[in-house]
Design a protein around this motif. Structure first.
Motif, PDB file in Angstrom:
ATOM      1  N   THR A 275      -7.331   8.629   3.378  1.00  0.00           N
ATOM      2  CA  THR A 275      -6.370   7.546   3.137  1.00  0.00           C
ATOM      3  C   THR A 275      -7.030   6.398   2.389  1.00  0.00           C
ATOM      4  OG1 THR A 275      -5.235   8.146   5.186  1.00  0.00           O
ATOM      5  CG2 THR A 275      -4.715   6.000   4.231  1.00  0.00           C
ATOM      6  N   VAL A 276      -8.245   6.030   2.796  1.00  0.00           N
ATOM      7  CA  VAL A 276      -8.966   4.939   2.125  1.00  0.00           C
ATOM      8  C   VAL A 276      -9.144   5.256   0.645  1.00  0.00           C
ATOM      9  CG1 VAL A 276     -11.178   3.735   1.976  1.00  0.00           C
ATOM     10  CG2 VAL A 276     -10.133   4.162   4.209  1.00  0.00           C
ATOM     11  N   ARG A 277      -9.554   6.469   0.365  1.00  0.00           N
ATOM     12  CA  ARG A 277      -9.802   6.842  -1.025  1.00  0.00           C
ATOM     13  C   ARG A 277      -8.526   6.754  -1.857  1.00  0.00           C
ATOM     14  NH1 ARG A 277     -12.026  12.735  -3.104  1.00  0.00           N
ATOM     15  NH2 ARG A 277     -12.477  12.112  -5.253  1.00  0.00           N
ATOM     16  N   ARG A 278      -7.405   7.126  -1.263  1.00  0.00           N
ATOM     17  CA  ARG A 278      -6.140   7.191  -2.005  1.00  0.00           C
ATOM     18  C   ARG A 278      -5.423   5.847  -2.088  1.00  0.00           C
ATOM     19  NH1 ARG A 278      -2.670  11.226  -3.550  1.00  0.00           N
ATOM     20  NH2 ARG A 278      -0.440  10.777  -3.513  1.00  0.00           N
ATOM     21  N   TRP A 279      -5.552   5.016  -1.055  1.00  0.00           N
ATOM     22  CA  TRP A 279      -4.714   3.829  -0.935  1.00  0.00           C
ATOM     23  C   TRP A 279      -5.435   2.499  -1.118  1.00  0.00           C
ATOM     24  CZ3 TRP A 279       0.612   3.583   0.321  1.00  0.00           C
ATOM     25  CH2 TRP A 279       1.225   4.835   0.550  1.00  0.00           C
ATOM     26  N   LEU A 280      -6.756   2.489  -1.194  1.00  0.00           N
ATOM     27  CA  LEU A 280      -7.476   1.212  -1.226  1.00  0.00           C
ATOM     28  C   LEU A 280      -7.023   0.326  -2.371  1.00  0.00           C
ATOM     29  CD1 LEU A 280      -9.709  -0.544   0.012  1.00  0.00           C
ATOM     30  CD2 LEU A 280     -11.337   0.582  -1.534  1.00  0.00           C
ATOM     31  N   GLY A 281      -6.799   0.901  -3.526  1.00  0.00           N
ATOM     32  CA  GLY A 281      -6.411   0.096  -4.680  1.00  0.00           C
ATOM     33  C   GLY A 281      -4.995  -0.413  -4.649  1.00  0.00           C
ATOM     34  N   ALA A 282      -4.190   0.040  -3.689  1.00  0.00           N
ATOM     35  CA  ALA A 282      -2.786  -0.368  -3.651  1.00  0.00           C
ATOM     36  C   ALA A 282      -2.618  -1.831  -3.254  1.00  0.00           C
ATOM     37  CB  ALA A 282      -1.993   0.534  -2.701  1.00  0.00           C
ATOM     38  N   GLY A 283      -3.553  -2.362  -2.460  1.00  0.00           N
ATOM     39  CA  GLY A 283      -3.473  -3.769  -2.069  1.00  0.00           C
ATOM     40  C   GLY A 283      -2.137  -4.120  -1.446  1.00  0.00           C
ATOM     41  N   LEU A 284      -1.767  -3.412  -0.375  1.00  0.00           N
ATOM     42  CA  LEU A 284      -0.433  -3.586   0.204  1.00  0.00           C
ATOM     43  C   LEU A 284      -0.275  -4.898   0.958  1.00  0.00           C
ATOM     44  CD1 LEU A 284       0.181   0.020   1.590  1.00  0.00           C
ATOM     45  CD2 LEU A 284       0.894  -0.943  -0.601  1.00  0.00           C
ATOM     46  N   ALA A 285      -1.380  -5.480   1.390  1.00  0.00           N
ATOM     47  CA  ALA A 285      -1.308  -6.705   2.196  1.00  0.00           C
ATOM     48  C   ALA A 285      -2.473  -7.610   1.823  1.00  0.00           C
ATOM     49  CB  ALA A 285      -1.356  -6.354   3.687  1.00  0.00           C
ATOM     50  N   GLY A 286      -2.432  -8.834   2.325  1.00  0.00           N
ATOM     51  CA  GLY A 286      -3.498  -9.781   2.045  1.00  0.00           C
ATOM     52  C   GLY A 286      -4.829  -9.352   2.622  1.00  0.00           C
ATOM     53  N   VAL A 287      -4.793  -8.565   3.683  1.00  0.00           N
ATOM     54  CA  VAL A 287      -6.005  -8.049   4.314  1.00  0.00           C
ATOM     55  C   VAL A 287      -5.862  -6.536   4.450  1.00  0.00           C
ATOM     56  CG1 VAL A 287      -7.544  -8.134   6.307  1.00  0.00           C
ATOM     57  CG2 VAL A 287      -6.306 -10.199   5.599  1.00  0.00           C
ATOM     58  N   THR A 288      -6.880  -5.810   4.058  1.00  0.00           N
ATOM     59  CA  THR A 288      -6.913  -4.359   4.218  1.00  0.00           C
ATOM     60  C   THR A 288      -8.034  -3.996   5.172  1.00  0.00           C
ATOM     61  OG1 THR A 288      -6.093  -3.982   1.965  1.00  0.00           O
ATOM     62  CG2 THR A 288      -7.213  -2.142   3.051  1.00  0.00           C
ATOM     63  N   VAL A 289      -7.710  -3.266   6.225  1.00  0.00           N
ATOM     64  CA  VAL A 289      -8.722  -2.740   7.137  1.00  0.00           C
ATOM     65  C   VAL A 289      -8.871  -1.255   6.832  1.00  0.00           C
ATOM     66  CG1 VAL A 289      -9.408  -2.339   9.523  1.00  0.00           C
ATOM     67  CG2 VAL A 289      -8.190  -4.437   8.920  1.00  0.00           C
ATOM     68  N   ALA A 290     -10.049  -0.850   6.391  1.00  0.00           N
ATOM     69  CA  ALA A 290     -10.306   0.525   5.961  1.00  0.00           C
ATOM     70  C   ALA A 290     -11.197   1.217   6.975  1.00  0.00           C
ATOM     71  CB  ALA A 290     -10.955   0.533   4.581  1.00  0.00           C
ATOM     72  N   VAL A 291     -10.681   2.274   7.595  1.00  0.00           N
ATOM     73  CA  VAL A 291     -11.430   3.024   8.598  1.00  0.00           C
ATOM     74  C   VAL A 291     -11.887   4.350   7.987  1.00  0.00           C
ATOM     75  CG1 VAL A 291     -11.374   4.074  10.884  1.00  0.00           C
ATOM     76  CG2 VAL A 291     -10.049   1.994  10.436  1.00  0.00           C
ATOM     77  N   VAL A 292     -13.195   4.557   7.914  1.00  0.00           N
ATOM     78  CA  VAL A 292     -13.762   5.783   7.361  1.00  0.00           C
ATOM     79  C   VAL A 292     -14.512   6.516   8.471  1.00  0.00           C
ATOM     80  CG1 VAL A 292     -15.394   6.766   5.714  1.00  0.00           C
ATOM     81  CG2 VAL A 292     -13.988   4.802   5.060  1.00  0.00           C
TER      82      VAL A 292
END
Length: 343
Positions: A275-292
């Motif tokens: 999910t991180v790889r696919r969605w990180l660039g989308a910037g859906l919110a002011g803060v992104t929490v990425a769990v790998v």
């Protein structure tokens, strides 16, 4: 940490019919979500990156922390309630939530459906709520709500009239769920009457929804499913007011980008390396929490995406001592501030 904050530290969870102490690492992740929500800044974006040995139900714990922080906000990110004169300007066919404004004991349910109009007739001033028209269908049955007793909220996540085809309306309890007062720190009577989006979880939908059924309870409180705190819904869940939404990790980020941003969630949780790889660039919110999770075949590629994002950032963010001193074994945490979301 904010004044008045509640925490899952010391809480219990129901497993196999028995109450057990909630693992400290689970409480820590809820605190990370709480902190991440406080990083929201209209002029910039932030990323909180977590490397974990396994994901378990981390996403719903992070989302709980976001919702807990949002419950204390002085100004909620919510649709304002419209009175009768304002509602007359709404287009017929708008999906709305009808909320009682009378005192305790005089209406404990909210109703969602398709707005027919705000009318003056022999019954007085009323709102009309009906099932929607569809191709070859007649309108569903009509309900009348006295304007003095109710207010309206327009629903846009993204509630569509066709979702209510052949249905009269949906009815939901307005009361604060038993046990919530020990787990959410805000003014809950106001918080639960509103329909607003605070967190978005992107992951395997069935997994996230199942994990939201985890029951937790604060010392001296009643057990309550995380779902009742998160009000987690899918894109097509008509009649369900919300705090959080879950999106499919295999979906197209471009399909959801503008829709999610328009609801202004505080945090988007990217659940898992793929999910991180696919969605990180989308910037859906002011803060992104990425769990790998490091066991994933795509973990290295996801980490490369994160380090690339960090390389374009303005500055690293300091982790509060309360969190840095309690980082669970095997977990790594980095956070940085970016230049803002692309429009």
């Amino acid at each position: 940490m904010a004044r008045g904050k509640t925490s899952l530290r010391g809480a219990f969870t129901l497993a196999d019919g028995k109450w057990q102490k909630l693992p400290e690492w689970a409480a820590w992740f809820s605190d990370v979500g709480y902190w991440a929500a406080g990083l929201r800044d209209e002029s910039s974006s932030s990323v909180v990156a977590l490397s974990v040995p396994t994901r378990d139900y981390l996403a719903v714990m992070l989302a709980y922390g976001v919702v807990n922080q949002a419950s204390q906000a002085e100004v909620l990110s919510a649709e304002s309630e419209q009175n009768f004169e304002q509602a007359k300007g709404l287009s017929a066919g708008t999906c709305v939530r009808v909320i009682p404004v009378k005192g305790p004991g005089q209406g404990r349910r909210v109703y969602t459906g398709v707005f027919g109009g705000a009318f003056k007739n022999h019954h007085g001033r009323v709102y009309e709520l009906a099932g929607s028209k569809g191709p070859g269908r007649r309108p569903g049955p009509v309900s009348w709500f006295p304007a003095d007793d109710y207010r309206l909220q327009a629903l846009r996540w993204p509630d569509l009239p066709e979702d209510y085809a052949d249905r009269h309306r949906f009815s939901e309890a307005l009361e604060v769920p038993v046990g919530a007062e020990k787990l959410l720190a805000g003014q809950l009577s106001d918080f639960y009457r509103r329909c607003s989006l605070h967190s978005v979880v992107i992951g395997v939908m069935n997994t996230v929804l199942a994990e939201a059924q985890v029951v937790v309870g604060a010392p001296g409180g009643s057990g309550i499913a995380l779902q009742d705190l998160l009000r987690l819904r899918t894109v097509r869940s008509p009649g369900s007011h919300y705090r959080s939404a879950v999106l499919p990790s295999r979906g197209d980020p471009e399909k959801y980008r503008d829709m999610v941003r328009s609801r202004q969630p505080a945090v988007a949780v990217l659940d898992g390396a793929t999910t991180v790889r696919r969605w990180l660039g989308a910037g859906l919110a002011g803060v992104t929490v990425a769990v790998v999770e490091r066991t994933s075949p795509t973990a290295l590629a996801a980490v490369d995406e994160l380090y690339g994002n960090r390389g374009r950032s303005i500055a690293d963010l300091s982790v509060p001592r309360d969190l840095s001193s309690r980082i669970p074994a095997g977990v790594e945490l980095l956070a940085w501030k970016g230049k803002g979301m692309a429009r």
